[in-house]
Design a protein around this motif. Structure first.
Motif, PDB file in Angstrom:
ATOM      1  N   ALA A  22      -0.913 -45.938  15.182  1.00 19.32           N
ATOM      2  CA  ALA A  22      -1.962 -45.329  14.711  1.00 19.32           C
ATOM      3  C   ALA A  22      -2.645 -44.472  15.986  1.00 19.32           C
ATOM      4  O   ALA A  22      -2.830 -44.814  17.091  1.00 19.32           O
ATOM      5  CB  ALA A  22      -2.922 -46.072  14.268  1.00 19.32           C
ATOM      6  N   ILE A  23      -2.952 -43.283  15.721  1.00 22.95           N
ATOM      7  CA  ILE A  23      -3.551 -42.447  17.000  1.00 22.95           C
ATOM      8  C   ILE A  23      -4.905 -41.878  16.558  1.00 22.95           C
ATOM      9  O   ILE A  23      -5.170 -41.598  15.421  1.00 22.95           O
ATOM     10  CB  ILE A  23      -2.652 -41.338  17.431  1.00 22.95           C
ATOM     11  N   GLU A  24      -5.588 -41.776  17.610  1.00 21.56           N
ATOM     12  CA  GLU A  24      -7.203 -41.014  17.325  1.00 21.56           C
ATOM     13  C   GLU A  24      -7.113 -39.859  18.440  1.00 21.56           C
ATOM     14  O   GLU A  24      -6.579 -40.182  19.767  1.00 21.56           O
ATOM     15  CB  GLU A  24      -8.031 -41.919  17.603  1.00 21.56           C
ATOM     16  N   GLY A  25      -7.321 -38.556  17.912  1.00 22.50           N
ATOM     17  CA  GLY A  25      -7.350 -37.674  18.947  1.00 22.50           C
ATOM     18  C   GLY A  25      -7.780 -36.214  18.307  1.00 22.50           C
ATOM     19  O   GLY A  25      -8.672 -36.403  17.177  1.00 22.50           O
ATOM     20  N   LYS A  26      -7.646 -35.227  19.081  1.00 19.69           N
ATOM     21  CA  LYS A  26      -8.183 -33.896  18.697  1.00 19.69           C
ATOM     22  C   LYS A  26      -6.966 -32.891  18.090  1.00 19.69           C
ATOM     23  O   LYS A  26      -6.066 -32.914  18.735  1.00 19.69           O
ATOM     24  CB  LYS A  26      -8.837 -33.461  19.883  1.00 19.69           C
ATOM     25  N   LEU A  27      -7.099 -32.596  17.040  1.00 23.76           N
ATOM     26  CA  LEU A  27      -6.183 -31.310  16.489  1.00 23.76           C
ATOM     27  C   LEU A  27      -6.454 -30.136  17.184  1.00 23.76           C
ATOM     28  O   LEU A  27      -7.494 -29.653  17.089  1.00 23.76           O
ATOM     29  CB  LEU A  27      -6.308 -31.445  14.979  1.00 23.76           C
ATOM     30  N   THR A  28      -5.385 -29.705  17.807  1.00 26.43           N
ATOM     31  CA  THR A  28      -5.236 -28.252  18.206  1.00 26.43           C
ATOM     32  C   THR A  28      -4.279 -27.349  17.723  1.00 26.43           C
ATOM     33  O   THR A  28      -3.221 -28.051  17.658  1.00 26.43           O
ATOM     34  CB  THR A  28      -5.453 -28.319  19.763  1.00 26.43           C
ATOM     35  N   LYS A  35      10.833 -16.219  24.182  1.00 29.46           N
ATOM     36  CA  LYS A  35      11.486 -15.288  25.138  1.00 29.46           C
ATOM     37  C   LYS A  35      11.839 -14.003  24.460  1.00 29.46           C
ATOM     38  O   LYS A  35      12.377 -13.132  25.303  1.00 29.46           O
ATOM     39  CB  LYS A  35      12.637 -16.061  25.860  1.00 29.46           C
ATOM     40  N   ASN A  36      12.242 -14.248  23.209  1.00 28.01           N
ATOM     41  CA  ASN A  36      12.717 -12.975  22.509  1.00 28.01           C
ATOM     42  C   ASN A  36      11.520 -12.072  21.807  1.00 28.01           C
ATOM     43  O   ASN A  36      11.733 -11.174  21.062  1.00 28.01           O
ATOM     44  CB  ASN A  36      13.180 -13.561  21.011  1.00 28.01           C
ATOM     45  N   GLY A  37      10.029 -12.367  22.219  1.00 31.92           N
ATOM     46  CA  GLY A  37       8.991 -11.749  21.795  1.00 31.92           C
ATOM     47  C   GLY A  37       8.526 -12.059  20.356  1.00 31.92           C
ATOM     48  O   GLY A  37       7.822 -11.468  19.906  1.00 31.92           O
ATOM     49  N   ASN A  38       9.012 -13.242  19.908  1.00 32.43           N
ATOM     50  CA  ASN A  38       8.512 -13.769  18.657  1.00 32.43           C
ATOM     51  C   ASN A  38       7.379 -14.648  18.806  1.00 32.43           C
ATOM     52  O   ASN A  38       7.153 -15.304  19.669  1.00 32.43           O
ATOM     53  CB  ASN A  38       9.538 -14.454  17.957  1.00 32.43           C
ATOM     54  N   LYS A  39       6.228 -14.228  17.908  1.00 33.73           N
ATOM     55  CA  LYS A  39       5.111 -15.158  18.141  1.00 33.73           C
ATOM     56  C   LYS A  39       5.362 -16.424  17.325  1.00 33.73           C
ATOM     57  O   LYS A  39       5.827 -16.528  16.329  1.00 33.73           O
ATOM     58  CB  LYS A  39       3.848 -14.561  17.286  1.00 33.73           C
ATOM     59  N   ARG A  40       5.098 -17.480  18.173  1.00 30.68           N
ATOM     60  CA  ARG A  40       5.128 -19.005  17.653  1.00 30.68           C
ATOM     61  C   ARG A  40       4.015 -19.504  17.489  1.00 30.68           C
ATOM     62  O   ARG A  40       2.932 -19.365  18.365  1.00 30.68           O
ATOM     63  CB  ARG A  40       6.246 -19.705  18.740  1.00 30.68           C
ATOM     64  N   TYR A  41       3.646 -20.505  16.476  1.00 38.80           N
ATOM     65  CA  TYR A  41       2.520 -21.407  16.504  1.00 38.80           C
ATOM     66  C   TYR A  41       2.641 -22.686  16.661  1.00 38.80           C
ATOM     67  O   TYR A  41       3.943 -23.294  16.062  1.00 38.80           O
ATOM     68  CB  TYR A  41       1.642 -20.815  15.093  1.00 38.80           C
ATOM     69  N   VAL A  42       1.886 -23.509  17.026  1.00 33.96           N
ATOM     70  CA  VAL A  42       1.999 -25.029  17.594  1.00 33.96           C
ATOM     71  C   VAL A  42       0.674 -25.612  17.124  1.00 33.96           C
ATOM     72  O   VAL A  42      -0.250 -24.948  17.589  1.00 33.96           O
ATOM     73  CB  VAL A  42       2.308 -25.190  19.110  1.00 33.96           C
ATOM     74  N   THR A  43       0.742 -26.768  16.180  1.00 36.67           N
ATOM     75  CA  THR A  43      -0.240 -27.501  16.312  1.00 36.67           C
ATOM     76  C   THR A  43       0.037 -28.839  16.728  1.00 36.67           C
ATOM     77  O   THR A  43       0.958 -29.487  16.785  1.00 36.67           O
ATOM     78  CB  THR A  43      -0.576 -27.683  14.801  1.00 36.67           C
ATOM     79  N   GLU A  44      -0.721 -29.507  17.708  1.00 35.61           N
ATOM     80  CA  GLU A  44      -0.692 -30.548  18.333  1.00 35.61           C
ATOM     81  C   GLU A  44      -1.921 -31.608  18.099  1.00 35.61           C
ATOM     82  O   GLU A  44      -2.939 -31.365  17.872  1.00 35.61           O
ATOM     83  CB  GLU A  44      -0.413 -30.392  19.755  1.00 35.61           C
ATOM     84  N   ILE A  45      -1.626 -32.962  18.190  1.00 34.13           N
ATOM     85  CA  ILE A  45      -2.476 -33.814  18.521  1.00 34.13           C
ATOM     86  C   ILE A  45      -2.768 -34.276  19.961  1.00 34.13           C
ATOM     87  O   ILE A  45      -1.815 -34.866  20.406  1.00 34.13           O
ATOM     88  CB  ILE A  45      -2.349 -34.963  17.332  1.00 34.13           C
TER      89      ILE A  45
END
Length: 55
Positions: A22-28, A35-45
């Motif tokens: 179980a974790i407590e944290g902030k969702l960002t 490197k190929n110029g593609n936009k990537r999206y990441v969601t992390e805790i």
């Protein structure tokens, strides 16, 4: 999950695939260009607290 300091050390030492936690944290969310110029999206805790469950 992203953890730093003592929390990261505990995760590295005791948490393995399949363990319940179980974790407590902030969702960002963030984006970057790969490197190929593609936009990537990441969601992390960003972990503040960790509780190991089960055996």
């Amino acid at each position: 999950m992203v953890a730093w300091g003592k929390t990261a050390q505990i995760i590295e030492k005791y948490v393995t695939k399949g363990k319940e936690v179980a974790i407590e944290g902030k969702l960002t969310s963030r984006s970057y260009d790969d490197k190929n110029g593609n936009k990537r999206y990441v969601t992390e805790i960003i972990v503040n607290e960790l509780l190991m469950l089960g055996k």
